[in-house]
Design a protein around this motif. Structure first.
Motif, mmCIF file in Angstrom:
data_model
loop_
_atom_site.group_PDB
_atom_site.id
_atom_site.type_symbol
_atom_site.label_atom_id
_atom_site.label_comp_id
_atom_site.label_asym_id
_atom_site.label_seq_id
_atom_site.Cartn_x
_atom_site.Cartn_y
_atom_site.Cartn_z
ATOM 1 N N MET A 34 0.906 -1.323 -0.263
ATOM 2 C CA MET A 34 0.070 -0.187 -0.076
ATOM 3 C C MET A 34 0.746 1.088 -0.074
ATOM 4 O O MET A 34 1.765 1.223 1.017
ATOM 5 C CB MET A 34 -1.230 0.249 1.377
ATOM 6 C CG MET A 34 -1.393 1.346 1.220
ATOM 7 S SD MET A 34 -3.122 0.808 3.128
ATOM 8 C CE MET A 34 -2.595 2.766 3.552
ATOM 9 N N THR A 35 0.798 2.066 -0.751
ATOM 10 C CA THR A 35 1.430 3.458 -1.572
ATOM 11 C C THR A 35 0.124 4.222 -1.200
ATOM 12 O O THR A 35 -0.769 4.430 -2.051
ATOM 13 C CB THR A 35 2.647 2.868 -2.072
ATOM 14 O OG1 THR A 35 3.218 4.344 -2.127
ATOM 15 C CG2 THR A 35 2.316 3.020 -3.288
ATOM 16 N N HIS A 36 0.758 5.266 -1.031
ATOM 17 C CA HIS A 36 -0.073 6.667 -1.667
ATOM 18 C C HIS A 36 1.066 7.695 -2.680
ATOM 19 O O HIS A 36 -0.178 8.501 -3.582
ATOM 20 C CB HIS A 36 0.424 7.933 -0.464
ATOM 21 C CG HIS A 36 0.988 8.363 -0.261
ATOM 22 N ND1 HIS A 36 1.973 9.890 -0.791
ATOM 23 C CD2 HIS A 36 2.055 8.231 0.409
ATOM 24 C CE1 HIS A 36 3.064 9.591 -0.193
ATOM 25 N NE2 HIS A 36 3.388 8.487 0.520
ATOM 26 N N SER A 37 1.815 7.100 -3.106
ATOM 27 C CA SER A 37 2.335 7.355 -4.490
ATOM 28 C C SER A 37 2.232 6.714 -5.741
ATOM 29 O O SER A 37 2.188 5.518 -5.643
ATOM 30 C CB SER A 37 3.784 7.682 -4.305
ATOM 31 O OG SER A 37 3.988 8.154 -5.831
ATOM 32 N N LEU A 38 1.164 7.535 -7.041
ATOM 33 C CA LEU A 38 1.524 6.173 -7.588
ATOM 34 C C LEU A 38 2.616 5.665 -9.285
ATOM 35 O O LEU A 38 3.233 4.954 -9.240
ATOM 36 C CB LEU A 38 0.880 7.380 -9.389
ATOM 37 C CG LEU A 38 0.014 6.491 -10.302
ATOM 38 C CD1 LEU A 38 -0.510 5.027 -10.156
ATOM 39 C CD2 LEU A 38 -0.358 7.246 -11.293
ATOM 40 N N SER A 39 3.781 6.956 -8.752
ATOM 41 C CA SER A 39 5.359 6.507 -8.940
ATOM 42 C C SER A 39 5.973 5.345 -8.287
ATOM 43 O O SER A 39 6.767 4.537 -8.581
ATOM 44 C CB SER A 39 5.809 7.744 -9.132
ATOM 45 O OG SER A 39 6.211 8.496 -8.284
ATOM 46 N N HIS A 40 5.567 5.132 -6.970
ATOM 47 C CA HIS A 40 5.888 4.114 -6.428
ATOM 48 C C HIS A 40 5.299 3.103 -6.865
ATOM 49 O O HIS A 40 6.390 1.633 -6.637
ATOM 50 C CB HIS A 40 5.726 4.046 -5.047
ATOM 51 C CG HIS A 40 6.475 5.320 -3.855
ATOM 52 N ND1 HIS A 40 6.374 5.993 -3.490
ATOM 53 C CD2 HIS A 40 8.268 6.129 -4.831
ATOM 54 C CE1 HIS A 40 7.192 6.977 -2.733
ATOM 55 N NE2 HIS A 40 8.063 6.992 -3.706
ATOM 56 N N LEU A 41 3.923 2.582 -7.502
ATOM 57 C CA LEU A 41 3.175 1.254 -7.697
ATOM 58 C C LEU A 41 4.205 0.844 -8.565
ATOM 59 O O LEU A 41 4.444 -0.183 -9.402
ATOM 60 C CB LEU A 41 1.778 1.523 -7.982
ATOM 61 C CG LEU A 41 0.964 1.976 -6.727
ATOM 62 C CD1 LEU A 41 -0.519 2.542 -7.530
ATOM 63 C CD2 LEU A 41 1.196 1.152 -5.563
ATOM 64 N N LYS A 42 4.653 2.171 -9.610
ATOM 65 C CA LYS A 42 5.054 1.564 -10.930
ATOM 66 C C LYS A 42 6.194 1.186 -11.027
ATOM 67 O O LYS A 42 7.296 0.077 -11.789
ATOM 68 C CB LYS A 42 5.936 3.116 -12.248
ATOM 69 C CG LYS A 42 4.085 3.010 -12.433
ATOM 70 C CD LYS A 42 4.468 4.716 -13.118
ATOM 71 C CE LYS A 42 3.656 5.180 -13.207
ATOM 72 N NZ LYS A 42 3.270 6.621 -14.095
ATOM 73 N N ASP A 43 7.030 0.746 -9.513
ATOM 74 C CA ASP A 43 8.614 0.785 -9.059
ATOM 75 C C ASP A 43 8.808 -0.454 -8.220
ATOM 76 O O ASP A 43 9.164 -1.340 -7.764
ATOM 77 C CB ASP A 43 9.128 1.663 -7.674
ATOM 78 C CG ASP A 43 9.850 2.532 -9.122
ATOM 79 O OD1 ASP A 43 9.552 2.720 -10.243
ATOM 80 O OD2 ASP A 43 9.925 4.195 -7.794
ATOM 81 N N LEU A 44 7.514 -1.240 -8.124
ATOM 82 C CA LEU A 44 7.622 -2.507 -7.382
ATOM 83 C C LEU A 44 7.252 -3.565 -8.349
ATOM 84 O O LEU A 44 8.002 -3.699 -9.065
ATOM 85 C CB LEU A 44 5.701 -3.280 -7.248
ATOM 86 C CG LEU A 44 5.132 -2.174 -5.907
ATOM 87 C CD1 LEU A 44 3.425 -1.746 -5.819
ATOM 88 C CD2 LEU A 44 5.881 -2.239 -4.871
ATOM 89 N N PRO A 45 7.988 -4.721 -7.474
ATOM 90 C CA PRO A 45 9.102 -5.926 -7.993
ATOM 91 C C PRO A 45 8.271 -6.575 -8.696
ATOM 92 O O PRO A 45 6.611 -7.038 -8.283
ATOM 93 C CB PRO A 45 9.642 -6.848 -6.631
ATOM 94 C CG PRO A 45 9.747 -5.535 -5.773
ATOM 95 C CD PRO A 45 8.580 -4.411 -6.202
ATOM 96 N N MET A 46 8.592 -7.202 -9.778
ATOM 97 C CA MET A 46 7.607 -8.419 -10.217
ATOM 98 C C MET A 46 7.215 -9.362 -9.249
ATOM 99 O O MET A 46 7.594 -9.824 -8.959
ATOM 100 C CB MET A 46 8.567 -9.350 -11.743
ATOM 101 C CG MET A 46 7.494 -10.257 -12.446
ATOM 102 S SD MET A 46 6.743 -8.813 -13.967
ATOM 103 C CE MET A 46 7.331 -8.290 -14.600
ATOM 104 N N GLY A 47 5.868 -9.279 -9.730
ATOM 105 C CA GLY A 47 5.151 -10.160 -9.126
ATOM 106 C C GLY A 47 4.351 -10.028 -7.492
ATOM 107 O O GLY A 47 3.176 -10.554 -6.861
ATOM 108 N N VAL A 48 4.876 -8.256 -6.801
ATOM 109 C CA VAL A 48 4.371 -7.565 -6.233
ATOM 110 C C VAL A 48 3.207 -7.298 -6.330
ATOM 111 O O VAL A 48 3.235 -6.024 -7.109
ATOM 112 C CB VAL A 48 5.023 -7.146 -4.912
ATOM 113 C CG1 VAL A 48 4.804 -6.469 -3.932
ATOM 114 C CG2 VAL A 48 6.283 -8.267 -4.964
#
Length: 76
Positions: A34-48
């Protein structure tokens, strides 16, 4: 008995959250970051899985908690 869990990790893109996400994923569970930043979602590891939500907006919590077995609450 299946011990597979879907775990919501709040502030999951921070220093502690990233490490916890790796460990939960490595143990065969499904971390949901869970994050409040859309840009952080794009940086998640594959499969997460990631979800956009905000501590300050209670309306976002209902969606974030759907299907979750465990919650790891890391406050910002």
């Amino acid at each position: 008995q299946d011990t597979h869990m879907k775990v919501l990790i709040t502030a999951g893109t921070g220093k502690v959250g990233k490490e916890l996400t790796k460990r939960i994923f490595g143990r065969g569970h499904d971390p949901v970051v869970m994050t409040h930043s859309l840009s952080h979602l794009k940086d998640l590891p594959m499969g997460v899985e990631g979800i956009l939500a905000d501590f300050e907006n209670s309306e976002t919590w209902e969606e974030a908690l759907k299907g979750i077995d465990k919650l790891c609450l890391i406050t910002p």
